[in-house]
Each structure stands twice: as structure tokens, then as C-alpha cells.
Write an enzyme that holds these catalytic residues in place. Structure first.
Site, PDB file in Angstrom:
ATOM      1  N   CYS A   6      -0.385   2.895 -11.224  1.00 58.39           N
ATOM      2  CA  CYS A   6      -1.531   3.677 -11.689  1.00 58.39           C
ATOM      3  C   CYS A   6      -1.132   4.737 -12.699  1.00 58.39           C
ATOM      4  CB  CYS A   6      -2.242   4.337 -10.511  1.00 58.39           C
ATOM      5  SG  CYS A   6      -1.190   5.447  -9.569  1.00 58.39           S
ATOM      6  N   GLU A  16       0.849  -1.195   0.000  1.00 57.28           N
ATOM      7  CA  GLU A  16       0.000   0.000   0.000  1.00 57.28           C
ATOM      8  C   GLU A  16       0.880   1.239   0.000  1.00 57.28           C
ATOM      9  OE1 GLU A  16      -2.677  -0.249   3.235  1.00 57.28           O
ATOM     10  OE2 GLU A  16      -3.793  -1.923   2.421  1.00 57.28           O
ATOM     11  N   CYS A  37       2.662  -4.179  -6.592  1.00 55.20           N
ATOM     12  CA  CYS A  37       1.259  -3.948  -6.876  1.00 55.20           C
ATOM     13  C   CYS A  37       1.117  -3.240  -8.224  1.00 55.20           C
ATOM     14  CB  CYS A  37       0.626  -3.127  -5.765  1.00 55.20           C
ATOM     15  SG  CYS A  37       0.502  -4.020  -4.193  1.00 55.20           S
ATOM     16  N   CYS A  53      -0.861  -4.034   4.567  1.00 54.23           N
ATOM     17  CA  CYS A  53      -1.139  -4.425   3.188  1.00 54.23           C
ATOM     18  C   CYS A  53      -2.516  -5.038   3.084  1.00 54.23           C
ATOM     19  CB  CYS A  53      -0.078  -5.423   2.714  1.00 54.23           C
ATOM     20  SG  CYS A  53      -0.313  -5.963   1.018  1.00 54.23           S
ATOM     21  N   ARG A  70       5.958 -13.073  -1.407  1.00 58.54           N
ATOM     22  CA  ARG A  70       6.871 -12.070  -1.944  1.00 58.54           C
ATOM     23  C   ARG A  70       8.283 -12.182  -1.381  1.00 58.54           C
ATOM     24  NH1 ARG A  70       1.853 -10.006  -2.172  1.00 58.54           N
ATOM     25  NH2 ARG A  70       1.315  -8.830  -4.052  1.00 58.54           N
ATOM     26  N   HIS A  92       1.610 -11.178   7.587  1.00 59.40           N
ATOM     27  CA  HIS A  92       2.066 -10.339   8.695  1.00 59.40           C
ATOM     28  C   HIS A  92       1.537 -10.855  10.025  1.00 59.40           C
ATOM     29  CE1 HIS A  92       4.218  -7.235   6.487  1.00 59.40           C
ATOM     30  NE2 HIS A  92       3.252  -7.265   5.585  1.00 59.40           N
ATOM     31  N   SER A 150       9.698  -6.340   0.422  1.00 59.32           N
ATOM     32  CA  SER A 150       9.902  -5.201  -0.472  1.00 59.32           C
ATOM     33  C   SER A 150      11.124  -4.379  -0.097  1.00 59.32           C
ATOM     34  CB  SER A 150       8.651  -4.317  -0.505  1.00 59.32           C
ATOM     35  OG  SER A 150       8.288  -3.902   0.782  1.00 59.32           O
ATOM     36  N   CYS A 195      -1.078  -9.016   0.820  1.00 61.20           N
ATOM     37  CA  CYS A 195      -0.338 -10.048   1.580  1.00 61.20           C
ATOM     38  C   CYS A 195      -0.648  -9.845   3.063  1.00 61.20           C
ATOM     39  CB  CYS A 195       1.153  -9.972   1.296  1.00 61.20           C
ATOM     40  SG  CYS A 195       1.856  -8.317   1.293  1.00 61.20           S
TER      41      CYS A 195
END
Length: 568
Positions: free
Chosen positions: A550, A33, A547, A80, A480, A87, A503, A83
Site C-alpha cells: 500500500c 494479513e 499481497c 489470511c 505459496r 489452513h 511466508s 489463502c
């Protein structure tokens, strides 16, 4: 593969635009996010250098200070919306570890099954809905012969019957979109108007488009499987420190409900996902030499003993310098997080137990050298790629039979050697390989849970006491990649909490030694066929499973013209 003639390995079908030099900026590419920015420097049509920047600060570590350790999972899951359960697993494991509770066998099985189902769901969604449009030209499918396409589909997946009428219906639906001028989910992509970097013939594009649509329906059932035991999805509610709370999951009808959804998902993987992966990969074998990294790490996953990393089905391990002959043991003491190029105070690299989250934003382009909200984790002072490719490489190097068989099958089918794994194509293939292996393994875990229940072994929770002071870590290797949560407890409350997420390993900025991140390394050397539509950047970035972006902005340094277009 009958009906398809893949390109020869090592042949670049589309040359780079060698007369183009200058910066190309992709901003934002969102992952989890947040917003992610990629800037590359192109010289004569190839990427010469790269910088990647996370553009959103969350500060969950700050939010958690002073709270009850048992609440950590409910906050960290909200980092998120994709995923999610992962967590929760990492957070409860780190508190389990701190309070020294040994959870029951059934709790481990149920945690493993929900996480495994998330792997299946996540990887199917990634291949079809996050990554496919980097390889598949949907509008090309309008020129396909449905009869030829059906023959190819049946050749590559003989246990599944596809008719020309099935594919003609998809083609008609697509044509209706085009004729209306409203392409819906396919509106914003690089292939519109043709693109020289797309190689698939119309018939394969039609098959992939049909399965893209089918996967939209199938992924709902895969997610429902998680909710059967997990209580809900996203943000599962069944994990607690000491085990799980889903007593309803021990009922035969619940086990059957989960099993039916899992088996339907597994059938799709075997009959659709893997054949599609092999079919598409056969046309892009030049990408087996593009987008590779050097070092790889995994914590391992799916334990039989939560305290023993060596008990995990996906083995823990480290590979340096692509040396598959010498996988190394994982040592958590060798992890440090750098902030020299991150928007945080200080420049000292710290182990997560001593980690600090003290934001200090400057701006994107200044003389401070800081350009990302991500910290830069390093293992033994090296940047490490994490994720499905790391899982497969370590398992393959350690001779895990299920992975060795699956990897060798894919390499043989494509007619490439193991070095092809170190690439964007290898990273994409590894995600499919991992999905198939985990799907096959799940049957044994379901059978073990069912046998335990029938034998009267129904314990899923172990009592424990909160210590006044403690430290713990939860290692989870998730779809991931390598995820770890680190907790310091004082006075029964959270004194410090650090999330080191996949990430940050893959998409971080440079470290104090100016070593580039895995994704920056992977981008360097890639060709750019059309700087106004840099699909090659997205192929490599998306292969790490970000993700959906945009918006994309490409800046021509010669004319200063800014090209803007939306992508899927």
C-alpha cells in the site's frame, strides 16, 4: 512468437543506476494479513545486502491453546483472507494424523479438487493482479496499434479469436481513464511517466491490459468453483477431522456445476494465461539471471493416501545447491525454527513439536539483532525456498512426466536452459507451469469421483475418537509453498499448536548462524535503474507472491530526501 521480437537471453536492456549508492526502503509490503518491510543497501546501482521484516504479530498459536482440536481449522483459516482453505487442510490433516483416522477415498478426492481449484484461482490472480504491473506498462498501451496487437494475440493463442475492435474498446476505456485524470486501478504504479525497466512494446502492453481486465471476471468463476464443494469462499466449511461433510457434492448436478466452472477456468489458463506468460517472459530474459536462490523444499501435495507423502502427485523432496541431478528425500525431523533475529524470547532453534510462541518485541532498530515477527525456519540448518518454483524443480528433477513436459516446453519456447529456472523469471514461469499441470490433472480426479458415486461408493467421512494425549502434523504444499501445522493434544485439548507457513520459509529474517533468508538472497545482486521507483525490488518480492503493497518509501542516504508513492 510471430509479431514479437524478444530480447536476447542474458542481455541487460536497462543498466543499473551505477552512480547511486545508499539504502532503499520499501515499507510496507503486505503479505497475507500483515505488513512486510524490505530494506536494501545499494552500491553503484546494485543491491549489495538486504534485510526483510514482518511487521505484524498475530499470535494464533496462543489463541488456540486449550481449545478443542477440531476447532483449529476455523481459527487458522482466519490467518489470511486469500489463502484460506489451505489452513483448513493443514489443520484437519494434523488432527487426522494425531487421532490416526484414515479418511475415505472420496474425501481425499474432494479435498484435492477444492485445493486444486484454489491453485488455479490463486495463480491467475497473482499473475494478472499482483505481479503483472511489475512488468506491464499499462499507459504505453495507448500508443498501440489495435490491428497489430490483435495479430500478435491471435498468433500467440491461435485457438482464441481476438479482433482489433476488442482491443480498441480496451484502449478507449483506458484513454477515458487517462483523460479524466482518474486511472482507477492503474493509478498507482511505477510505469506512470515511463520507466527504463519496462521493455514491452505498446501492442503487448495492450494485450496484457485487456487480459488483466478479463481475469478480474474470470477469477470470480474460479472462486465459485471452490464454493460448490467447499460451501463458501473464502473460508471453506466442508473439511472435518475424518473427511468432509459436503454430501451435496455427490449429486450429479453439483459435480457438473464444479466441472463447468473448472473447465472454463482451464480454458482461460490454456488460451490466455500461458500465452501471456510466454509473451511477456520473452522480453525479460535478462531476468532469468536475477533473483535466484540456492536450496528448495516441498512437502508434496494432492495425495491418494493422506499418511504417505510419497503418494502425492506433486512429489515431496529437497534440492540442495541447485543440483537437479540429486533430489533428496524430505525428512520432517530436520525442521527447526530460529528466533535469534525474531521478536520472541530466547535464541534456541526448536523443532515445531517443541515450538514456543512467546513474543518479546524490542524495536526495529536497536542493538538486540531482532528485526522481524517471523521466525526463521530451516531445514537441515539451511534456508529453503518453497512455493511453485520448488514444486516444479523437485517434480522436474524426479522426472514427473507432466512437469517435465511443461517445463521443457517453456524452456524451449524461451530458448533458455534449465539454469534459467533459478531466477525471478523462473519463479514467475514456474507458477504458470504448475497451474497448467494441475489444471490438466484435475480432470482425472473429477472422473474418479464421478465413477465412485455412480458405483455406489459415497462414503466421505470416517468416525474416530479423540485421544487423551496425541501429537500430529499436517503437511500441505499450497499455492505459496510449504505449509505445516503441528499439534500437541493433552486432556483432549490443544496443549501446543504451531503454524510454519510459506511466508516464514521465504520471507524470514536471518537465523542464529546469520544465514540470510531466501528472499534476502534473491534480492542481492539485483539492479536498481531508478532508486525513486525501485520496481526491480517489487519484481523479485512479488515473484514469491506477497499481497499488494500500500505504500513505498525510498530514502536517499545522500540527501536524506524521502520519496513517497503508492503502488499496486
Amino acid at each position: 512468437m510471430s509479431g514479437c521480437k524478444p530480447k536476447a537471453a542474458g542481455v541487460m536492456a536497462t543498466p543499473a543506476m551505477k552512480d547511486f549508492s545508499g539504502p532503499v526502503v520499501v515499507d510496507p509490503i503486505t503479505r497475507i494479513e500483515g505488513h512486510y518491510r524490505v530494506m536494501v543497501e545499494v552500491e553503484k546501482g546494485y543491491i549489495k545486502n538486504a534485510w526483510t521484516s514482518a511487521q505484524l504479530f498475530r499470535g494464533l498459536e496462543i489463541i488456540l491453546k486449550g481449545r478443542d482440536p477440531r476447532d483449529a481449522q476455523h481459527f487458522t483459516q482466519r490467518s489470511c483472507g486469500v489463502c484460506t482453505n489451505v489452513h483448513a487442510i493443514a489443520s484437519v490433516r494434523c488432527v487426522d494424523n494425531a487421532v490416526k483416522v484414515k479418511i475415505p477415498e472420496n474425501a481425499t478426492l474432494l479435498r484435492n479438487l477444492v485445493l486444486a481449484q484454489q491453485f488455479l484461482h490463486d495463480h491467475i490472480v497473482h499473475f494478472y493482479h499482483l505481479h503483472a504491473l511489475d512488468w506491464v506498462d499499462v499507459t504505453s498501451a495507448l500508443a498501440a496499434d489495435p490491428a497489430k496487437a490483435a495479430k500478435i494475440a491471435n498468433d500467440i493463442s491461435p485457438n482464441r479469436k481476438t479482433t482489433p475492435a476488442d482491443l480498441k474498446a480496451v484502449q478507449d476505456k483506458l484513454k477515458a481513464f487517462v483523460d479524466s485524470g482518474q486511472l482507477g486501478i492503474f493509478t498507482n504504479a511505477y510505469f506512470l511517466g515511463g520507466h527504463p525497466a519496462y521493455y514491452l512494446p505498446p501492442e503487448v502492453n495492450l494485450i496484457a491490459t485487456a487480459h488483466y481486465l478479463e481475469a478480474l471476471r474470470l477469477q470470480v468463476k474460479a472462486a465459485r468453483g471452490m464454493a460448490v464443494f467447499g460451501g463458501k469462499n473464502p473460508h471453506t466449511q466442508f473439511t472435518v477431522v475424518g473427511g468432509v461433510t459436503c454430501y451435496d457434492a455427490l449429486r450429479p448436478e453439483r459435480i457438473k456445476e464444479f466441472t463447468d466452472l473448472y473447465r472454463e477456468t482451464k480454458k482461460f489458463i490454456e488460451e490466455v494465461y500461458i500465452p501471456d506468460l510466454l509473451a511477456v517472459a520473452g522480453y525479460y530474459k535478462d531476468w532469468a539471471a536475477i533473483g535466484g536462490c540456492t536450496n528448495f523444499m516441498t512437502f508434496g501435495e494432492f495425495p491418494t493416501d493422506e499418511y504417505d507423502l510419497n503418494s502425492r502427485f506433486l512429489p515431496a523432496g529437497v534440492i540442495f545447491n541447485r543440483d537437479l541431478a540429486k533430489p533428496q528425500a524430505f525428512n520432517p525431523d530436520l525442521i527447526k525454527e530460529h528466533v535469534a533475529h525474531s521478536w520472541y524470547k530466547g535464541d534456541e532453534a526448536l523443532h515445531p513439536y517443541k515450538g514456543k510462541t512467546e513474543p518479546m518485541y524490542t524495536k526495529l532498530d536497536d542493538n538486540s539483532g531482532k528485526y522481524s515477527w517471523f521466525k526463521a525456519p530451516r531445514y537441515d540448518d539451511k534456508a529453503m525456498e518453497v512455493g511453485p518454483l520448488a514444486h516444479c524443480l523437485v517434480a522436474y528433477a524426479k522426472g514427473v512426466p507432466e512437469f517435465k513436459a511443461a517445463v521443457d516446453m517453456v524452456l524451449k519456447h524461451l530458448g533458455v536452459g534449465a539454469t534459467a529456472l533459478f531466477s525471478t523469471l523462473g519463479r514467475t514461469a514456474a507458477r504458470g507451469i504448475e497451474t497448467l499441470v494441475i489444471a490438466n490433472k484435475m480432470e482425472a480426479w473429477i472422473n474418479q469421483l464421478d465413477a465412485n458415486v455412480k458405483a455406489g461408493k459415497t462414503k466421505i467421512y470416517q468416525d474416530w475418537k479423540m485421544p487423551d494425549e496425541a501429537m500430529g502434523v499436517g503437511f500441505a504444499d499450497v499455492p505459496r509453498g510449504a505449509l505445516s501445522h503441528w499439534i500437541n493434544i493433552k486432556g483432549g485439548k490443544i496443549e501446543n499448536f504451531q503454524l510454519v507457513v510459506p511466508s516464514t520459509w521465504n520471507l524470514c529474517p536471518r537465523d542464529a548462524m546469520n544465514q540470510i533468508s531466501p528472499i534476502e538472497e534473491a534480492l542481492i545482486g539485483s539492479p536498481i535503474a531508478d532508486p525513486k521507483r525501485p520496481v526491480e525490488i517489487l519484481r523479485t518480492v512479488h515473484s514469491f507472491d506477497p499481497c499488494i503493497a500500500c505504500g513505498v518509501h525510498v530514502i536517499d542516504s545522500t540527501s536524506n530526501e524521502v520519496h513517497k508513492f503508492r503502488i499496486l
